[in-house]
Design an enzyme around this catalytic site. Sequence first.
Site, mmCIF file in Angstrom:
data_model
loop_
_atom_site.group_PDB
_atom_site.id
_atom_site.type_symbol
_atom_site.label_atom_id
_atom_site.label_comp_id
_atom_site.label_asym_id
_atom_site.label_seq_id
_atom_site.Cartn_x
_atom_site.Cartn_y
_atom_site.Cartn_z
ATOM 1 N N TYR A 129 0.645 -13.858 -36.090
ATOM 2 C CA TYR A 129 1.278 -12.554 -35.801
ATOM 3 C C TYR A 129 0.950 -11.653 -36.996
ATOM 4 O O TYR A 129 -0.054 -11.834 -37.680
ATOM 5 C CB TYR A 129 2.796 -12.832 -35.579
ATOM 6 C CG TYR A 129 3.622 -11.635 -35.190
ATOM 7 C CD1 TYR A 129 3.435 -10.981 -33.977
ATOM 8 C CD2 TYR A 129 4.628 -11.171 -36.047
ATOM 9 C CE1 TYR A 129 4.217 -9.887 -33.630
ATOM 10 C CE2 TYR A 129 5.416 -10.082 -35.714
ATOM 11 C CZ TYR A 129 5.209 -9.440 -34.504
ATOM 12 O OH TYR A 129 5.974 -8.353 -34.164
ATOM 13 N N ARG A 182 -3.708 2.040 -30.376
ATOM 14 C CA ARG A 182 -3.065 2.181 -31.697
ATOM 15 C C ARG A 182 -2.619 0.799 -32.155
ATOM 16 O O ARG A 182 -1.481 0.428 -31.984
ATOM 17 C CB ARG A 182 -1.892 3.173 -31.594
ATOM 18 C CG ARG A 182 -1.276 3.620 -32.860
ATOM 19 C CD ARG A 182 -0.458 2.545 -33.600
ATOM 20 N NE ARG A 182 0.925 2.419 -33.225
ATOM 21 C CZ ARG A 182 1.593 1.246 -33.221
ATOM 22 N NH1 ARG A 182 1.013 0.099 -33.534
ATOM 23 N NH2 ARG A 182 2.858 1.218 -32.877
ATOM 24 N N LYS A 200 2.052 -11.442 -29.844
ATOM 25 C CA LYS A 200 3.434 -11.151 -29.419
ATOM 26 C C LYS A 200 3.933 -12.255 -28.490
ATOM 27 O O LYS A 200 5.077 -12.680 -28.570
ATOM 28 C CB LYS A 200 3.500 -9.795 -28.695
ATOM 29 C CG LYS A 200 3.220 -8.587 -29.586
ATOM 30 C CD LYS A 200 4.484 -8.052 -30.253
ATOM 31 C CE LYS A 200 4.137 -6.962 -31.273
ATOM 32 N NZ LYS A 200 5.280 -6.485 -32.054
ATOM 33 N N GLU A 271 2.748 -2.381 -25.536
ATOM 34 C CA GLU A 271 2.599 -2.595 -26.968
ATOM 35 C C GLU A 271 1.391 -1.835 -27.515
ATOM 36 O O GLU A 271 0.301 -1.901 -26.934
ATOM 37 C CB GLU A 271 2.409 -4.107 -27.215
ATOM 38 C CG GLU A 271 2.540 -4.530 -28.649
ATOM 39 C CD GLU A 271 3.945 -4.380 -29.212
ATOM 40 O OE1 GLU A 271 4.905 -4.867 -28.588
ATOM 41 O OE2 GLU A 271 4.086 -3.761 -30.283
ATOM 42 N N ASP A 272 1.594 -1.143 -28.598
ATOM 43 C CA ASP A 272 0.521 -0.501 -29.352
ATOM 44 C C ASP A 272 -0.336 0.452 -28.513
ATOM 45 O O ASP A 272 -1.580 0.431 -28.563
ATOM 46 C CB ASP A 272 -0.328 -1.554 -30.079
ATOM 47 C CG ASP A 272 0.453 -2.172 -31.238
ATOM 48 O OD1 ASP A 272 1.664 -1.890 -31.354
ATOM 49 O OD2 ASP A 272 -0.127 -2.918 -32.040
ATOM 50 N N ASP A 294 7.860 -1.689 -26.760
ATOM 51 C CA ASP A 294 8.358 -2.362 -27.962
ATOM 52 C C ASP A 294 8.299 -1.453 -29.192
ATOM 53 O O ASP A 294 9.208 -1.468 -30.025
ATOM 54 C CB ASP A 294 7.495 -3.616 -28.173
ATOM 55 C CG ASP A 294 7.931 -4.422 -29.372
ATOM 56 O OD1 ASP A 294 9.143 -4.548 -29.582
ATOM 57 O OD2 ASP A 294 7.045 -4.940 -30.081
ATOM 58 N N ASP A 295 7.230 -0.666 -29.315
ATOM 59 C CA ASP A 295 7.079 0.169 -30.517
ATOM 60 C C ASP A 295 8.135 1.265 -30.568
ATOM 61 O O ASP A 295 8.590 1.651 -31.640
ATOM 62 C CB ASP A 295 5.671 0.777 -30.567
ATOM 63 C CG ASP A 295 4.636 -0.319 -30.637
ATOM 64 O OD1 ASP A 295 4.595 -1.017 -31.653
ATOM 65 O OD2 ASP A 295 3.908 -0.515 -29.640
ATOM 66 N N ASN A 445 2.551 -1.451 -40.587
ATOM 67 C CA ASN A 445 1.765 -2.691 -40.598
ATOM 68 C C ASN A 445 0.286 -2.382 -40.463
ATOM 69 O O ASN A 445 -0.061 -1.318 -39.953
ATOM 70 C CB ASN A 445 2.180 -3.568 -39.403
ATOM 71 C CG ASN A 445 3.622 -3.999 -39.502
ATOM 72 O OD1 ASN A 445 4.080 -4.406 -40.558
ATOM 73 N ND2 ASN A 445 4.343 -3.896 -38.396
#
Length: 603
Positions: A129, A182, A200, A271-272, A294-295, A445
């Site tokens: 991760y 992203r 994830k 996600e992302d 999630d973000d 991150n």
Amino acid sequence: MWNLARVAASRLSRSRRFSTAIPGPCIVHKRGTDILHDPWFNKDTGFPLTERDRLGLRGLLPPRVISFEQQYARFMESYRSLEKNTRGQPNDVVSLAKWRILNRLHDRNETLYYRVLIDNIKDFAPIIYTPTVGLVCQNYSGLFRRPRGMYFSAKDKGEMMSMIYNWPSPQVDMIVLTDGSRILGLGDLGVQGIGIPIGKLDMYVAAAGINPQRILPVMLDVGTNNQKLLEDRLYLGLRRPRLEGEEYLSIVDEFMEAVHARWPKAIIQFEDFQMKWAFETLERYRKRFCMFNDDIQGTAGVALAGLLGSVRAQGQALTDFVNQKIVVVGAGSAGLGVLKMAVEAVSRMAGNSETVAKNQFFLLDKDGLITKDRKNLDLAAAPFAKDPGQIMGLREGASLLEVVKKVKPHVLLGLSGVGGVFNEEVLKAMRESDSPKPAIFAMSNPTMNAECTAADAFKHAGENILFASGSPFENIDLGNGKIGHVNQANNMYLFPGIGLGSLLSGAHYITDGMLQSAAECLASYMSDEEVRNGILYPSINSIRDITAEVGAAVLRAAVAEDLAEGHGEVGPRDLRHMSKEETVEYVTRNMWYPIYSPLVHEK
Ligand SMILES: NC(=O)c1ccc[n+]([C@@H]2O[C@H](COP(=O)([O-])OP(=O)(O)OC[C@H]3O[C@@H](n4cnc5c(N)ncnc54)[C@H](O)[C@@H]3O)[C@@H](O)[C@H]2O)c1
Ligand SMILES: O=C(O)C[C@H](O)C(=O)O
Ligand SMILES: [Mg+2]
């Protein structure tokens, strides 16, 4: 609301055991080498002789049967010797070598892989991760050996409804989906972003006990705007610029419909995605499908739990949150998600309107402080833009340093994706904070993109700070036996519980109330003593325990909102009659645990 003592006490009094009872049989529809090559069923040298006979494996393996424990020990030995042999080499080289050895096991024998992952989560989470997963995505095309998950591309338009049936598992519970636009703070990585859903979902198995046969990592390849990748001869994705507008949305729509047709109960985690699509798809789908971003939403809950923890750490009542001055650096999907949830919490606590609650928050992006004077003010950021008359003489676009010096914030929270923006001057300015224990959250991150390092934060902002980062850092030795505690403020503390709780509730969609319950649960997890010592988040070693609590909180919120329709044989009435404790036990019982099941062949 916010009954902290309650949850912390129940955690201490309960030592939860995860089922290691003899597992029921598992039906397989293959035999012989097909089983050895299937990581879901493969036991390597661990197949008992009777099973070798039944499954046509006799002679295909060396004769000695090795126990699960011996296989485990053997793997850990090779992992430790790799650690020893790579000592002194550059971090990236070591991390990738560790990722490779874990990935090989993942590809071969999932039961053993997930057991070593669960038992060594503190050591292995940073490999499978964040942060190593970022490096893996950057190098994905070169590292590629075997596919994992599914790829839907712009070329698959009109085909997705049938493609979804190519996935071998009859049931899928949890999907993590990205378009690679992203990836962490690394930007557009196109198809290489598949590493994120994989990582994830590994956390879903480790933390939430989702059965690995019921997870599905998905990449929507709609092209990339990353010129370097487009020119890379090894690049494995579509060599075309990203689809935009309706063309883009029609691809996502088709995918969502296809998933829903085959697995109507699956939870889909976005996600992302770059900000514009993150917000747009959330609005578009959140009432139609059981999905969350999630973000935006997971991160918000984790940050809010940390912000409330920092109020407690200052020795103040939780309601003093309404008096904290908070500077948020980064007005993207994550920063805006955090602001929205924090403003809602303040207005609930103070009984104020959200307009009043917004006063204590200051939002900056790459062009500095965001005010109503901003030209081309982004619609999503507009509700948080300051009225220029009300901001202590600060002008539109004021720099971070100016803002920190003037505002003297209690909290400085970074979700900018830019490494080092909390530079020495900014951190030193935090010494003048109005808080006795200023909090610094460098949440971007991976590690290189963190707004500052833990060492710099304690060095420049002072030893009395509270510190949290999105990627893991070691605790800091402050000398004289004192330790600067480093917290990991990462959405991994919430998304597994949000997914599992939603799944078990059988709700058709995920409400703000369910997400708020998840955040409250995490906020209440730490004891007063832990929080006083600067420990705002639990150790990742207890991630299954946290996830059980969070999952139960989400499930109970769905029940309270009358949305829970149940899961499997447990119906809505059963859920309604469960006490809080029983709900936690129920969630825990539903967690898959890696243990070899007897395999039974069926044609
Ligand atoms: N710790 C966690 O759990 C967690 C969760 C989500 C996102 N993140 C991290 O947060 C970062 C941002 O994610 P996002 O989805 O919001 O990205 P995004 O691209 O949507 O937003 C980034 C924002 O940062 C701003 N920014 C860029 N340079 C800046 C600078 N020098 N000063 C101030 N602001 C600047 C941009 O203007 C933009 O508003 C990423 O690094 C991501 O990995 C961490
Ligand atoms: O992936 C992570 O570690 C957290 C977060 O989702 C991110 O995008 O950075
Ligand atoms: Mg993310």
